[in-house]
Scaffold this motif. Sequence first.
Motif, PDB file in Angstrom:
ATOM      1  N   MET A  23       0.759  -1.385  -0.042  1.00  0.00           N
ATOM      2  CA  MET A  23      -0.114  -0.036   0.061  1.00  0.00           C
ATOM      3  C   MET A  23       0.951   1.268   0.145  1.00  0.00           C
ATOM      4  N   SER A  24       1.818   1.361   0.723  1.00  0.00           N
ATOM      5  CA  SER A  24       2.775   2.295   0.870  1.00  0.00           C
ATOM      6  C   SER A  24       3.466   2.622  -0.503  1.00  0.00           C
ATOM      7  N   VAL A  25       4.049   1.676  -1.104  1.00  0.00           N
ATOM      8  CA  VAL A  25       4.629   1.756  -2.389  1.00  0.00           C
ATOM      9  C   VAL A  25       3.890   2.304  -3.538  1.00  0.00           C
ATOM     10  N   ALA A  26       2.462   1.490  -3.597  1.00  0.00           N
ATOM     11  CA  ALA A  26       1.725   1.889  -4.608  1.00  0.00           C
ATOM     12  C   ALA A  26       0.811   3.238  -4.330  1.00  0.00           C
ATOM     13  N   HIS A  27       0.895   3.738  -3.083  1.00  0.00           N
ATOM     14  CA  HIS A  27       0.012   5.170  -2.602  1.00  0.00           C
ATOM     15  C   HIS A  27      -1.220   4.602  -2.893  1.00  0.00           C
ATOM     16  N   SER A  28      -1.735   3.548  -2.179  1.00  0.00           N
ATOM     17  CA  SER A  28      -3.150   3.030  -2.519  1.00  0.00           C
ATOM     18  C   SER A  28      -3.468   2.412  -1.083  1.00  0.00           C
ATOM     19  N   TYR A  29      -4.183   3.289  -0.366  1.00  0.00           N
ATOM     20  CA  TYR A  29      -4.343   2.628   0.956  1.00  0.00           C
ATOM     21  C   TYR A  29      -5.916   2.179   1.260  1.00  0.00           C
ATOM     22  N   GLY A  30      -6.508   1.711  -0.306  1.00  0.00           N
ATOM     23  CA  GLY A  30      -7.792   0.955   0.155  1.00  0.00           C
ATOM     24  C   GLY A  30      -8.044  -0.282   0.769  1.00  0.00           C
ATOM     25  N   PHE A  31      -6.650  -1.127   0.977  1.00  0.00           N
ATOM     26  CA  PHE A  31      -6.613  -2.222   1.851  1.00  0.00           C
ATOM     27  C   PHE A  31      -6.504  -2.170   3.186  1.00  0.00           C
ATOM     28  N   VAL A  34      -7.819  -4.568   5.980  1.00  0.00           N
ATOM     29  CA  VAL A  34      -7.434  -5.999   5.610  1.00  0.00           C
ATOM     30  C   VAL A  34      -6.077  -5.986   6.474  1.00  0.00           C
ATOM     31  N   HIS A  35      -5.132  -4.853   6.239  1.00  0.00           N
ATOM     32  CA  HIS A  35      -4.004  -4.753   6.764  1.00  0.00           C
ATOM     33  C   HIS A  35      -4.126  -4.602   8.352  1.00  0.00           C
ATOM     34  N   VAL A  36      -4.817  -3.695   8.782  1.00  0.00           N
ATOM     35  CA  VAL A  36      -5.277  -3.656  10.376  1.00  0.00           C
ATOM     36  C   VAL A  36      -5.812  -4.903  10.985  1.00  0.00           C
ATOM     37  N   HIS A  37      -6.703  -5.632  10.067  1.00  0.00           N
ATOM     38  CA  HIS A  37      -7.228  -6.691  10.964  1.00  0.00           C
ATOM     39  C   HIS A  37      -6.370  -8.085  10.849  1.00  0.00           C
ATOM     40  N   ILE A  38      -5.632  -7.914   9.918  1.00  0.00           N
ATOM     41  CA  ILE A  38      -4.483  -9.088   9.944  1.00  0.00           C
ATOM     42  C   ILE A  38      -3.535  -8.927  11.271  1.00  0.00           C
ATOM     43  N   ASN A  39      -2.904  -7.514  11.267  1.00  0.00           N
ATOM     44  CA  ASN A  39      -2.147  -7.419  12.198  1.00  0.00           C
ATOM     45  C   ASN A  39      -2.923  -7.329  13.605  1.00  0.00           C
ATOM     46  N   LEU A  40      -3.914  -6.961  13.950  1.00  0.00           N
ATOM     47  CA  LEU A  40      -4.572  -7.069  15.100  1.00  0.00           C
ATOM     48  C   LEU A  40      -4.791  -8.443  15.742  1.00  0.00           C
ATOM     49  N   MET A  80     -10.329 -12.233   5.738  1.00  0.00           N
ATOM     50  CA  MET A  80      -9.627 -11.283   5.230  1.00  0.00           C
ATOM     51  C   MET A  80      -9.404 -11.469   3.805  1.00  0.00           C
ATOM     52  N   ILE A  81      -9.394 -12.564   3.149  1.00  0.00           N
ATOM     53  CA  ILE A  81      -9.464 -12.923   1.918  1.00  0.00           C
ATOM     54  C   ILE A  81     -10.550 -12.468   1.134  1.00  0.00           C
ATOM     55  N   CYS A  82     -11.927 -12.708   1.653  1.00  0.00           N
ATOM     56  CA  CYS A  82     -13.107 -12.205   1.239  1.00  0.00           C
ATOM     57  C   CYS A  82     -13.075 -10.777   1.255  1.00  0.00           C
ATOM     58  N   LEU A  83     -12.607 -10.061   2.227  1.00  0.00           N
ATOM     59  CA  LEU A  83     -12.572  -8.561   2.402  1.00  0.00           C
ATOM     60  C   LEU A  83     -11.691  -8.016   1.324  1.00  0.00           C
ATOM     61  N   PHE A  84     -10.490  -8.553   1.144  1.00  0.00           N
ATOM     62  CA  PHE A  84      -9.473  -8.117   0.083  1.00  0.00           C
ATOM     63  C   PHE A  84     -10.146  -8.091  -1.264  1.00  0.00           C
ATOM     64  N   LEU A  85     -10.897  -9.448  -1.564  1.00  0.00           N
ATOM     65  CA  LEU A  85     -11.542  -9.559  -2.742  1.00  0.00           C
ATOM     66  C   LEU A  85     -12.706  -8.495  -2.955  1.00  0.00           C
ATOM     67  N   LEU A  86     -13.400  -8.236  -1.845  1.00  0.00           N
ATOM     68  CA  LEU A  86     -14.611  -7.309  -2.051  1.00  0.00           C
ATOM     69  C   LEU A  86     -14.109  -6.234  -2.409  1.00  0.00           C
ATOM     70  N   ILE A  87     -12.877  -5.437  -1.861  1.00  0.00           N
ATOM     71  CA  ILE A  87     -12.136  -4.269  -2.013  1.00  0.00           C
ATOM     72  C   ILE A  87     -11.634  -4.133  -3.341  1.00  0.00           C
ATOM     73  N   ALA A  88     -11.081  -5.246  -3.787  1.00  0.00           N
ATOM     74  CA  ALA A  88     -10.393  -5.421  -5.227  1.00  0.00           C
ATOM     75  C   ALA A  88     -11.499  -5.408  -6.373  1.00  0.00           C
ATOM     76  N   THR A  89     -12.456  -6.125  -6.035  1.00  0.00           N
ATOM     77  CA  THR A  89     -13.239  -6.204  -7.087  1.00  0.00           C
ATOM     78  C   THR A  89     -14.381  -5.316  -7.163  1.00  0.00           C
ATOM     79  N   GLU A  90     -14.850  -4.736  -5.957  1.00  0.00           N
ATOM     80  CA  GLU A  90     -16.031  -4.177  -5.698  1.00  0.00           C
ATOM     81  C   GLU A  90     -17.232  -4.811  -6.044  1.00  0.00           C
ATOM     82  N   SER A  91     -17.043  -6.436  -5.796  1.00  0.00           N
ATOM     83  CA  SER A  91     -18.528  -7.193  -5.890  1.00  0.00           C
ATOM     84  C   SER A  91     -18.858  -7.471  -4.410  1.00  0.00           C
ATOM     85  N   GLN A  92     -20.006  -7.353  -4.185  1.00  0.00           N
ATOM     86  CA  GLN A  92     -20.760  -7.612  -3.077  1.00  0.00           C
ATOM     87  C   GLN A  92     -20.976  -9.167  -2.835  1.00  0.00           C
TER      88      GLN A  92
END
Length: 125
Positions: A23-31, A34-40, A80-92
């Motif tokens: 996210m930092s390298v891509a300057h894209s913080y949409g995930f 997911v990042h927070v939940h995996i770490n917490l 986390m995989i499903c949340l990642f995919l939801l964000i990536a694809t915008e598919s409900q």
Amino acid sequence: MAIRLIKISAVYFAVGVLLGYYMSVAHSYGFAGVHVHINLLGWTALTLIGILYHLFPALTSNGLAKTHFWLHNLGLPIMMICLFLLIATESQSYTAGIAVGATLTVLGVLAFVLNVLMNLKSNGR
């Protein structure tokens, strides 16, 4: 049990850090969610639980510890995989997977809480 939890928490830590790095390298913080939940729920919670299980072995000698381990470590990746995919694809279509994973994770956490309340004694052993 304690060592397994600490080892798997290290895997979650690596995944969370790599996602944060991406996210930092891509300057894209949409995930970020997911990042927070995996770490917490992965890194922090499971490391602390592993330490508690190491310090208080009575917490590991029952079915609640195994129930917690499996529910938490099945539910969190699914969520986390499903949340990642939801964000990536915008598919409900992934919301059901998020709900299933979240439910398993919550049930696992509740098994841990019940284990602590029932089996942690003042002498710790």
